[in-house]
Design a protein around this motif. Sequence first.
Motif, mmCIF file in Angstrom:
data_model
loop_
_atom_site.group_PDB
_atom_site.id
_atom_site.type_symbol
_atom_site.label_atom_id
_atom_site.label_comp_id
_atom_site.label_asym_id
_atom_site.label_seq_id
_atom_site.Cartn_x
_atom_site.Cartn_y
_atom_site.Cartn_z
ATOM 1 N N ASP A 26 0.846 -1.193 0.000
ATOM 2 C CA ASP A 26 0.000 0.000 0.000
ATOM 3 C C ASP A 26 0.886 1.248 0.000
ATOM 4 O OD1 ASP A 26 -1.478 2.278 1.266
ATOM 5 O OD2 ASP A 26 -3.084 0.811 1.362
ATOM 6 N N PRO A 27 0.670 2.217 -0.892
ATOM 7 C CA PRO A 27 1.549 3.393 -0.961
ATOM 8 C C PRO A 27 1.613 4.180 0.339
ATOM 9 C CG PRO A 27 -0.428 3.720 -2.271
ATOM 10 C CD PRO A 27 -0.388 2.274 -1.903
ATOM 11 N N ARG A 28 0.493 4.228 1.071
ATOM 12 C CA ARG A 28 0.535 4.953 2.338
ATOM 13 C C ARG A 28 1.419 4.235 3.346
ATOM 14 N NH1 ARG A 28 -5.006 6.115 5.308
ATOM 15 N NH2 ARG A 28 -4.768 3.873 5.650
ATOM 16 N N GLN A 29 1.435 2.911 3.282
ATOM 17 C CA GLN A 29 2.321 2.150 4.161
ATOM 18 C C GLN A 29 3.785 2.444 3.839
ATOM 19 O OE1 GLN A 29 1.261 0.003 6.758
ATOM 20 N NE2 GLN A 29 3.420 0.266 7.293
ATOM 21 N N ARG A 30 4.073 2.713 2.580
ATOM 22 C CA ARG A 30 5.448 2.992 2.173
ATOM 23 C C ARG A 30 5.939 4.346 2.690
ATOM 24 N NH1 ARG A 30 5.039 2.532 -3.923
ATOM 25 N NH2 ARG A 30 2.948 1.660 -3.787
ATOM 26 N N LEU A 31 4.987 5.172 3.161
ATOM 27 C CA LEU A 31 5.361 6.438 3.810
ATOM 28 C C LEU A 31 4.966 6.434 5.288
ATOM 29 C CD1 LEU A 31 4.376 9.121 1.121
ATOM 30 C CD2 LEU A 31 6.635 8.151 1.588
ATOM 31 N N ALA A 32 4.722 5.239 5.820
ATOM 32 C CA ALA A 32 4.289 5.139 7.220
ATOM 33 C C ALA A 32 5.366 5.570 8.198
ATOM 34 C CB ALA A 32 3.863 3.692 7.520
ATOM 35 N N TRP A 33 6.590 5.718 7.703
ATOM 36 C CA TRP A 33 7.704 6.146 8.554
ATOM 37 C C TRP A 33 7.699 7.645 8.844
ATOM 38 C CZ3 TRP A 33 10.051 9.823 5.731
ATOM 39 C CH2 TRP A 33 10.012 9.717 4.339
ATOM 40 N N SER A 34 6.809 8.390 8.206
ATOM 41 C CA SER A 34 6.865 9.856 8.305
ATOM 42 C C SER A 34 6.833 10.393 9.734
ATOM 43 C CB SER A 34 5.764 10.498 7.451
ATOM 44 O OG SER A 34 4.502 9.981 7.760
ATOM 45 N N PRO A 35 6.024 9.852 10.669
ATOM 46 C CA PRO A 35 6.085 10.394 12.039
ATOM 47 C C PRO A 35 7.462 10.233 12.670
ATOM 48 C CG PRO A 35 4.082 9.110 11.726
ATOM 49 C CD PRO A 35 4.947 8.838 10.535
ATOM 50 N N ASN A 92 -2.851 14.396 5.111
ATOM 51 C CA ASN A 92 -3.236 13.636 3.922
ATOM 52 C C ASN A 92 -2.894 12.157 4.046
ATOM 53 O OD1 ASN A 92 -4.267 15.890 2.609
ATOM 54 N ND2 ASN A 92 -2.307 16.401 1.670
ATOM 55 N N LEU A 93 -1.861 11.842 4.818
ATOM 56 C CA LEU A 93 -1.468 10.447 5.025
ATOM 57 C C LEU A 93 -2.262 9.797 6.153
ATOM 58 C CD1 LEU A 93 2.413 10.834 4.712
ATOM 59 C CD2 LEU A 93 0.870 9.826 3.033
ATOM 60 N N GLU A 94 -3.125 10.593 6.804
ATOM 61 C CA GLU A 94 -3.985 10.126 7.891
ATOM 62 C C GLU A 94 -3.190 9.583 9.076
ATOM 63 O OE1 GLU A 94 -7.551 7.944 6.744
ATOM 64 O OE2 GLU A 94 -7.187 8.503 4.655
ATOM 65 N N VAL A 95 -2.056 10.197 9.343
ATOM 66 C CA VAL A 95 -1.297 9.849 10.546
ATOM 67 C C VAL A 95 -1.331 11.009 11.543
ATOM 68 C CG1 VAL A 95 0.232 8.253 9.341
ATOM 69 C CG2 VAL A 95 0.878 10.650 9.516
ATOM 70 N N VAL A 102 5.638 7.932 -4.783
ATOM 71 C CA VAL A 102 4.655 7.359 -3.860
ATOM 72 C C VAL A 102 3.526 8.362 -3.627
ATOM 73 C CG1 VAL A 102 4.302 6.300 -1.603
ATOM 74 C CG2 VAL A 102 6.506 6.056 -2.762
ATOM 75 N N GLY A 103 3.889 9.636 -3.503
ATOM 76 C CA GLY A 103 2.881 10.676 -3.330
ATOM 77 C C GLY A 103 1.896 10.720 -4.483
ATOM 78 N N LYS A 104 2.378 10.485 -5.697
ATOM 79 C CA LYS A 104 1.496 10.459 -6.869
ATOM 80 C C LYS A 104 0.512 9.302 -6.784
ATOM 81 C CE LYS A 104 4.503 12.665 -10.308
ATOM 82 N NZ LYS A 104 5.291 12.453 -11.560
ATOM 83 N N GLU A 105 0.988 8.157 -6.327
ATOM 84 C CA GLU A 105 0.101 7.009 -6.179
ATOM 85 C C GLU A 105 -1.002 7.291 -5.164
ATOM 86 O OE1 GLU A 105 1.951 3.076 -5.817
ATOM 87 O OE2 GLU A 105 3.867 4.042 -6.277
ATOM 88 N N ILE A 106 -0.627 7.942 -4.075
ATOM 89 C CA ILE A 106 -1.607 8.266 -3.039
ATOM 90 C C ILE A 106 -2.647 9.252 -3.569
ATOM 91 C CG2 ILE A 106 -1.904 9.408 -0.801
ATOM 92 C CD1 ILE A 106 0.791 8.200 0.015
ATOM 93 N N LYS A 107 -2.191 10.220 -4.350
ATOM 94 C CA LYS A 107 -3.123 11.182 -4.924
ATOM 95 C C LYS A 107 -4.134 10.506 -5.849
ATOM 96 C CE LYS A 107 -3.483 15.345 -7.763
ATOM 97 N NZ LYS A 107 -2.743 16.329 -8.609
ATOM 98 N N GLU A 108 -3.685 9.534 -6.649
ATOM 99 C CA GLU A 108 -4.574 8.829 -7.563
ATOM 100 C C GLU A 108 -5.671 8.084 -6.816
ATOM 101 O OE1 GLU A 108 -2.081 6.299 -9.866
ATOM 102 O OE2 GLU A 108 -1.183 7.945 -11.040
ATOM 103 N N ILE A 109 -5.363 7.626 -5.615
ATOM 104 C CA ILE A 109 -6.319 6.839 -4.844
ATOM 105 C C ILE A 109 -7.206 7.716 -3.966
ATOM 106 C CG2 ILE A 109 -6.542 5.049 -3.067
ATOM 107 C CD1 ILE A 109 -3.871 3.921 -4.114
#
Length: 238
Positions: free
Chosen positions: A30-39, A89-92, A153-160
């Motif tokens: 899941d693209p959001r999981q691939r940015l789950a490290w952001s916090p 936007n990443l819902e974290v 990854v951000g582009k993928e999240i935007k598409e969804i």
Amino acid sequence: MKDVLIQIENKKQEFSQLPLFDFMQNKSIDPRQRLAWSPCAAPFVMGFGELNKYFLRAEPTDDPIQKLINKHTYEDDHHWLWFLEDLKNLEVDKSMKFSDALRFLWSEETKNARWLNYQLYRYTLQATPIQKLIVIEVTEATGNVMFSTAAKVGKEIKEITQKECRYFADFHLAVETGHMAGSSTDIGQFIKDITLPEQTRQEAFKLVDKLFTVFTKFTDDLLVYANTHKVNYPLKIG
């Protein structure tokens, strides 16, 4: 200075092979999981503006290198605002008690993000313009690897989700793609033509190695965090 810039480019290529970037490019996740490290990156991201304002910037100055650095700091000292937008936007961007937020920001999970800040402060406090320039060049090199990957990854999240990122996006990448040494023909050539005494040159090589070491530890921690903190709201297409 040319030899130092070559070393930075070589280290950048090594840095780009770190496991986190393979993880971020894995479209089976899941693209959001691939940015789950952001916090986990928050201490570094939020401290980056202050690095520019209080450690890299030195005004007034008559030094031509410091003048270039000062200009660069005004371009880089506000990116944390985009990061805060993207957390939503990443819902974290979840509510928590202030004490819990402090506990997380000073936890073991974020220790290398904090350590990265401390090392950058250490290497820029009362540093020469050349030393500051090296810190900027390494930071830009690692940032280019990170954001060129994250923007996809951000582009993928935007598409969804139809939600557009700014920190993890081409918007941010556009201001991170060039080192100061490559920012323009005149400036880039000026930096490359800087002649360093042999001792300064050897110290510069050591500084580059030390900086990439702390950036690597930080990046490895981000992957650990992403693998141990699963996204609670899976994204679905359609």
